[in-house]
Design an enzyme around this catalytic site. Structure first.
Site, PDB file in Angstrom:
ATOM      1  N   GLY A  43      -1.022   7.496   4.640  1.00 59.94           N
ATOM      2  CA  GLY A  43      -2.204   6.972   3.932  1.00 59.94           C
ATOM      3  C   GLY A  43      -2.489   7.580   2.574  1.00 59.94           C
ATOM      4  N   CYS A  73       2.812  -0.414  10.915  1.00 57.56           N
ATOM      5  CA  CYS A  73       1.991   0.485  10.105  1.00 57.56           C
ATOM      6  C   CYS A  73       1.398  -0.342   8.964  1.00 57.56           C
ATOM      7  CB  CYS A  73       2.891   1.592   9.553  1.00 57.56           C
ATOM      8  SG  CYS A  73       2.103   2.709   8.393  1.00 57.56           S
ATOM      9  N   THR A  75      -0.191   0.711   6.400  1.00 59.14           N
ATOM     10  CA  THR A  75       0.043   1.360   5.104  1.00 59.14           C
ATOM     11  C   THR A  75       1.443   1.028   4.578  1.00 59.14           C
ATOM     12  OG1 THR A  75      -1.319   3.145   5.989  1.00 59.14           O
ATOM     13  CG2 THR A  75      -0.212   3.566   3.905  1.00 59.14           C
ATOM     14  N   CYS A 183      -5.518   0.159  10.865  1.00 58.01           N
ATOM     15  CA  CYS A 183      -4.509   1.219  11.001  1.00 58.01           C
ATOM     16  C   CYS A 183      -4.092   1.220  12.469  1.00 58.01           C
ATOM     17  CB  CYS A 183      -5.121   2.565  10.621  1.00 58.01           C
ATOM     18  SG  CYS A 183      -4.061   3.981  11.000  1.00 58.01           S
TER      19      CYS A 183
END
Ligand code: DGL
Length: 259
Positions: A43, A73, A75, A183
């Site tokens: 992150g 994920c 991110t 997330c």
């Protein structure tokens, strides 16, 4: 028909929440999960670093023969999936915060999004939010520290509870009726979130939608495993195997690998 495994990667143990959904929908598919816990959290890292880590994870999974890769994920998806799709031949499935359903169903016209800094500052997130949440109040909150604590196995800790109370406050003040978990580590916080949030607030994450999309793409490319044999599910980490093992309820062996 293709019996090769579905590859799944995350910055750490959180993507196992997506693996669970895939396993529930496609129990005959072999899977290979890799947790890049040594490099978690992604992150706070810059886009270029997230891209490099995503390439490393992808090549590891391709070398092991994966037929499709799920980037479990948010991110990594929001920062790197475009490039991965361009560079490699196999299909990729990504995960993004479920802004669209939250925005569509919100009655208070206010929604909360808890995600990492890398996701919230990405172009893809900006585009999706402008497209679907136009005219709504969107309270974006970076869940700083949450991934670190989950990676340490401190899911039910007072530290996490205190952080969540702080992060939810502006959302409650804005009268949100949907909380989007952006997330893949955060679904493990749902029991705690249910304790902290008023009953009318709905929590949504994208894990189930990712599993459905995985099935659709496998079908489209004739890659489904049609055998009815018991599937093989392998788990690798470059962090502490015991933490991933515990989150999988001690049902699977987890191998340590220095990747
Ligand atoms: N599970 C990752 C996500 O979905 C966590 C990112 C991180 O390591 O910070 O964004």
């Amino acid at each position: 028909m293709n019996i090769n495994p579905i590859g799944i990667f995350d910055s750490g143990i959180g993507g196992s929440s997506v693996w669970r959904e895939i396993y529930a929908l496609l129990p005959h598919e072999n899977t290979l999960y890799m947790a890049d816990s040594a490099n978690a959290p992604y992150g706070p890292k810059g886009k270029e670093t997230i891209i490099q880590l995503s390439i490393k994870n992808t090549e590891f999974l391709i070398e092991l023969g994966c037929k499709l890769i799920v980037v479990a994920c948010n991110t990594a998806t929001t920062n790197a999936i475009g490039l991965l799709r361009k560079n490699y031949d196999i299909p990729f499935i990504g995960i993004e915060p479920a802004i669209k359903p939250a925005a569509l169903h919100s009655k208070t016209k206010a929604i909360g999004i808890l995600a990492t800094k890398g996701t919230l500052s990405s172009e893809l997130f900006y585009t999706t939010t402008s497209l679907y949440a136009h005219g709504l109040t969107v309270i974006e909150q970076v869940g700083e520290g949450l991934v670190d604590l989950i990676e340490m196995g401190k899911i039910d800790s007072i530290e996490i509870k205190n952080l969540l109370m702080m992060y939810l406050k502006p959302m409650l003040d804005a009268n949100i009726d949907y909380l989007v978990l952006g997330c893949t580590h955060y679904p493990y916080l749902i029991p705690l979130l249910l304790e902290l949030l008023p009953k009318h607030i709905k929590i949504i994450d994208s894990g189930e939608a990712v599993a459905r999309q995985t099935k659709a793409v496998l079908e489209k490319h004739s890659l489904l495993n049609l055998s009815h044999a018991v599937s093989k599910n392998e788990f690798y980490t470059n962090g502490n195997p015991d933490i991933l093992k515990t989150i999988l309820n001690n049902t699977y062996d987890v191998k340590y690998l220095d990747f």
